[in-house]
Design a protein around this motif. Structure first.
Motif, PDB file in Angstrom:
ATOM      1  N   GLY A 215       0.809  -1.230   0.000  1.00 38.05           N
ATOM      2  CA  GLY A 215       0.000   0.000   0.000  1.00 38.05           C
ATOM      3  C   GLY A 215       0.836   1.270   0.000  1.00 38.05           C
ATOM      4  N   GLY A 216       2.168   1.103  -0.009  1.00 48.27           N
ATOM      5  CA  GLY A 216       3.059   2.264  -0.012  1.00 48.27           C
ATOM      6  C   GLY A 216       3.041   2.971  -1.358  1.00 48.27           C
ATOM      7  N   MET A 217       3.506   4.216  -1.360  1.00 51.21           N
ATOM      8  CA  MET A 217       3.422   5.013  -2.594  1.00 51.21           C
ATOM      9  C   MET A 217       4.800   5.385  -3.141  1.00 51.21           C
ATOM     10  SD  MET A 217       1.418   8.577  -3.247  1.00 51.21           S
ATOM     11  CE  MET A 217      -0.214   7.910  -3.202  1.00 51.21           C
ATOM     12  N   LEU A 218       4.865   5.395  -4.477  1.00 52.08           N
ATOM     13  CA  LEU A 218       6.092   5.822  -5.164  1.00 52.08           C
ATOM     14  C   LEU A 218       5.745   7.067  -5.988  1.00 52.08           C
ATOM     15  CD1 LEU A 218       8.989   5.375  -6.280  1.00 52.08           C
ATOM     16  CD2 LEU A 218       8.014   3.744  -7.906  1.00 52.08           C
ATOM     17  N   ILE A 219       6.535   8.117  -5.863  1.00 54.68           N
ATOM     18  CA  ILE A 219       6.299   9.335  -6.670  1.00 54.68           C
ATOM     19  C   ILE A 219       7.588   9.664  -7.424  1.00 54.68           C
ATOM     20  CG2 ILE A 219       5.456  11.696  -6.708  1.00 54.68           C
ATOM     21  CD1 ILE A 219       4.266  11.334  -3.957  1.00 54.68           C
ATOM     22  N   LEU A 220       7.454   9.736  -8.756  1.00 56.34           N
ATOM     23  CA  LEU A 220       8.642   9.913  -9.604  1.00 56.34           C
ATOM     24  C   LEU A 220       8.520  11.138 -10.498  1.00 56.34           C
ATOM     25  CD1 LEU A 220       8.914   6.265 -10.928  1.00 56.34           C
ATOM     26  CD2 LEU A 220      10.521   7.363  -9.342  1.00 56.34           C
ATOM     27  N   GLU A 221       9.615  11.857 -10.601  1.00 55.47           N
ATOM     28  CA  GLU A 221       9.683  12.892 -11.645  1.00 55.47           C
ATOM     29  C   GLU A 221      10.345  12.234 -12.857  1.00 55.47           C
ATOM     30  OE1 GLU A 221      11.051  16.739 -10.335  1.00 55.47           O
ATOM     31  OE2 GLU A 221      11.798  17.215 -12.338  1.00 55.47           O
ATOM     32  N   HIS A 222       9.931  12.631 -14.062  1.00 54.35           N
ATOM     33  CA  HIS A 222      10.505  12.025 -15.277  1.00 54.35           C
ATOM     34  C   HIS A 222      10.388  13.001 -16.431  1.00 54.35           C
ATOM     35  CE1 HIS A 222       6.343  11.422 -16.413  1.00 54.35           C
ATOM     36  NE2 HIS A 222       6.130  10.841 -15.237  1.00 54.35           N
ATOM     37  N   GLY A 223      10.903  12.632 -17.594  1.00 50.43           N
ATOM     38  CA  GLY A 223      10.837  13.497 -18.768  1.00 50.43           C
ATOM     39  C   GLY A 223       9.410  13.614 -19.288  1.00 50.43           C
ATOM     40  N   CYS A 224       9.122  14.712 -20.016  1.00 56.00           N
ATOM     41  CA  CYS A 224       7.733  14.954 -20.436  1.00 56.00           C
ATOM     42  C   CYS A 224       7.274  13.992 -21.527  1.00 56.00           C
ATOM     43  CB  CYS A 224       7.550  16.400 -20.869  1.00 56.00           C
ATOM     44  SG  CYS A 224       8.626  16.881 -22.201  1.00 56.00           S
ATOM     45  N   GLU A 225       8.207  13.190 -22.086  1.00 56.37           N
ATOM     46  CA  GLU A 225       7.761  12.199 -23.079  1.00 56.37           C
ATOM     47  C   GLU A 225       7.834  10.775 -22.527  1.00 56.37           C
ATOM     48  OE1 GLU A 225      10.319  13.310 -26.242  1.00 56.37           O
ATOM     49  OE2 GLU A 225       9.068  15.028 -26.764  1.00 56.37           O
ATOM     50  N   GLN A 226       8.022  10.651 -21.217  1.00 55.30           N
ATOM     51  CA  GLN A 226       8.205   9.316 -20.628  1.00 55.30           C
ATOM     52  C   GLN A 226       6.974   8.850 -19.845  1.00 55.30           C
ATOM     53  OE1 GLN A 226      11.804  10.327 -18.513  1.00 55.30           O
ATOM     54  NE2 GLN A 226      13.100   9.291 -20.017  1.00 55.30           N
ATOM     55  N   GLU A 227       5.911   9.626 -19.880  1.00 58.24           N
ATOM     56  CA  GLU A 227       4.718   9.320 -19.073  1.00 58.24           C
ATOM     57  C   GLU A 227       4.218   7.885 -19.321  1.00 58.24           C
ATOM     58  OE1 GLU A 227       1.409  11.671 -20.303  1.00 58.24           O
ATOM     59  OE2 GLU A 227       0.063  10.864 -18.776  1.00 58.24           O
ATOM     60  N   ASN A 228       4.058   7.524 -20.622  1.00 61.56           N
ATOM     61  CA  ASN A 228       3.482   6.207 -20.929  1.00 61.56           C
ATOM     62  C   ASN A 228       4.425   5.075 -20.549  1.00 61.56           C
ATOM     63  OD1 ASN A 228       1.222   7.423 -21.841  1.00 61.56           O
ATOM     64  ND2 ASN A 228       1.867   7.416 -24.004  1.00 61.56           N
ATOM     65  N   GLU A 229       5.722   5.265 -20.889  1.00 58.19           N
ATOM     66  CA  GLU A 229       6.679   4.196 -20.551  1.00 58.19           C
ATOM     67  C   GLU A 229       6.761   3.992 -19.034  1.00 58.19           C
ATOM     68  OE1 GLU A 229       8.809   6.523 -22.971  1.00 58.19           O
ATOM     69  OE2 GLU A 229       9.827   4.951 -24.140  1.00 58.19           O
ATOM     70  N   VAL A 230       6.810   5.104 -18.285  1.00 55.43           N
ATOM     71  CA  VAL A 230       6.892   4.980 -16.819  1.00 55.43           C
ATOM     72  C   VAL A 230       5.628   4.283 -16.303  1.00 55.43           C
ATOM     73  CG1 VAL A 230       6.915   6.298 -14.647  1.00 55.43           C
ATOM     74  CG2 VAL A 230       8.482   6.910 -16.493  1.00 55.43           C
ATOM     75  N   GLY A 231       4.471   4.657 -16.841  1.00 52.59           N
ATOM     76  CA  GLY A 231       3.208   4.024 -16.435  1.00 52.59           C
ATOM     77  C   GLY A 231       3.244   2.524 -16.698  1.00 52.59           C
ATOM     78  N   ASN A 232       3.774   2.134 -17.870  1.00 53.40           N
ATOM     79  CA  ASN A 232       3.828   0.706 -18.201  1.00 53.40           C
ATOM     80  C   ASN A 232       4.779  -0.059 -17.274  1.00 53.40           C
ATOM     81  OD1 ASN A 232       1.996   0.924 -20.228  1.00 53.40           O
ATOM     82  ND2 ASN A 232       3.531   1.293 -21.829  1.00 53.40           N
ATOM     83  N   ILE A 233       5.928   0.546 -16.989  1.00 53.74           N
ATOM     84  CA  ILE A 233       6.876  -0.151 -16.088  1.00 53.74           C
ATOM     85  C   ILE A 233       6.243  -0.318 -14.700  1.00 53.74           C
ATOM     86  CG2 ILE A 233       9.217  -0.153 -15.104  1.00 53.74           C
ATOM     87  CD1 ILE A 233       9.971   1.845 -17.399  1.00 53.74           C
ATOM     88  N   LEU A 234       5.506   0.697 -14.272  1.00 56.05           N
ATOM     89  CA  LEU A 234       4.838   0.596 -12.966  1.00 56.05           C
ATOM     90  C   LEU A 234       3.815  -0.538 -12.974  1.00 56.05           C
ATOM     91  CD1 LEU A 234       4.412   4.412 -12.241  1.00 56.05           C
ATOM     92  CD2 LEU A 234       5.600   2.805 -10.735  1.00 56.05           C
ATOM     93  N   LYS A 235       3.032  -0.629 -14.075  1.00 57.69           N
ATOM     94  CA  LYS A 235       2.027  -1.699 -14.183  1.00 57.69           C
ATOM     95  C   LYS A 235       2.693  -3.065 -14.120  1.00 57.69           C
ATOM     96  CE  LYS A 235      -1.243   0.594 -17.007  1.00 57.69           C
ATOM     97  NZ  LYS A 235      -1.330   0.937 -18.406  1.00 57.69           N
TER      98      LYS A 235
END
Ligand code: GLN
Length: 260
Positions: A215-235
């Motif tokens: 239930g813990g949370m991870l908050i990441l800053e990333h490049g403005c074109e990395q939103e989808n890739e970061v979302g997929n890696i999280l999934k």
């Protein structure tokens, strides 16, 4: 390119902050004799500006959140968009929690979170020993008691299920990105990551699945074109409730998710 208005404003700040000139010495009493030491420092300032050195490095000072951080070329200069991470934490967490700022650099994220939330236990990990020295200067200057620095590669040294919250603004720029030319005075290690800039983000996400509590949370800053890739890696790593936030320029720069 030399923007004369920008240089003029920076020069005035330099005179005030570094040489301690007051307004009347700058604007009225401008024929005041300048000491040899100050003449030397002014020449150095002009030389550094010609080379494109950022003002924060020249002044050894950077404002982040409500605080003033010591900075030099050993660490990345804190960016205003990173304050969104700290804002999110301040607005969504209140009970005493254990937090990690992974890759703390100057310490700006971890120290601001610690100062804003005295009941939190905040850790800052950093693999660069020279950056760790800067973070430790800031910890001492700002008198932060609930912030502990650890020399480690991301989250590698922590036991399983240690943290309620992991925060990070890791390097995420690809090796050949042309923007790097504008950032040439900042440490490359703090900017560039393998795998088109995703290498460290991947590592942090994977390691977070071990050190975060359920239930813990991870908050990441990333490049403005990395939103989808970061979302997929999280999934792929069993994170849920993946949300993205835009920065002040309306670019998708921050993603958060909860561990299943
Ligand atoms: N966490 C620090 C900052 O946001 C360092 C970031 C980094 O070195 N990539 O400034």
């Amino acid at each position: 390119m030399f923007d004369s208005d920008a240089i003029k404003n920076e020069f005035i700040l330099f005179l005030k902050e570094k040489l301690h000139f007051n307004d009347s010495e700058i604007y009225i009493d401008s024929d005041k004799a300048i000491s040899n030491t100050n003449k030397y420092l002014i020449k150095e300032f002009l030389k550094q500006k010609k080379e494109g050195v950022p003002l924060d490095y020249i002044l050894n000072s950077s404002k982040f959140y409500e605080y003033e951080f010591f900075v030099d070329s050993r660490v990345l200069i804190p960016r205003p968009e990173t304050e969104i991470l700290v804002d999110y934490v301040n607005n969504h967490f209140s009970s005493p929690i254990k937090v990690l700022d992974a890759g703390t650099g100057s310490g700006c994220i971890g120290i601001s979170v610690a100062l804003q939330n005295p009941s939190f236990q905040v850790y800052g990990s950093e693999s660069s020993e020279v950056a760790l020295n800067v973070a430790s200067i800031n910890k001492n200057n700002l008198n932060v008691e609930n912030f502990l620095l650890i020399c480690a590669d991301w989250l590698s040294c922590f036991k399983t299920k240690t943290f309620d919250l992991v925060l990070s603004n890791p390097p995420y720029i690809a090796d050949q990105d042309p923007h790097l030319e504008d950032l040439k005075h900042e440490p490359k290690k703090a900017l560039v990551a393998k795998d088109s800039g995703l290498g460290d983000l991947k590592l942090i996400i994977e390691q977070s699945t071990k050190v975060l509590k359920k239930g813990g949370m991870l908050i990441l800053e990333h490049g403005c074109e990395q939103e989808n890739e970061v979302g997929n890696i999280l999934k792929e790593n069993n994170f849920l409730d993946i949300k993205n936030f835009k920065d002040f320029q309306n670019l998708p720069r921050i993603t958060l998710a909860t561990l299943e």
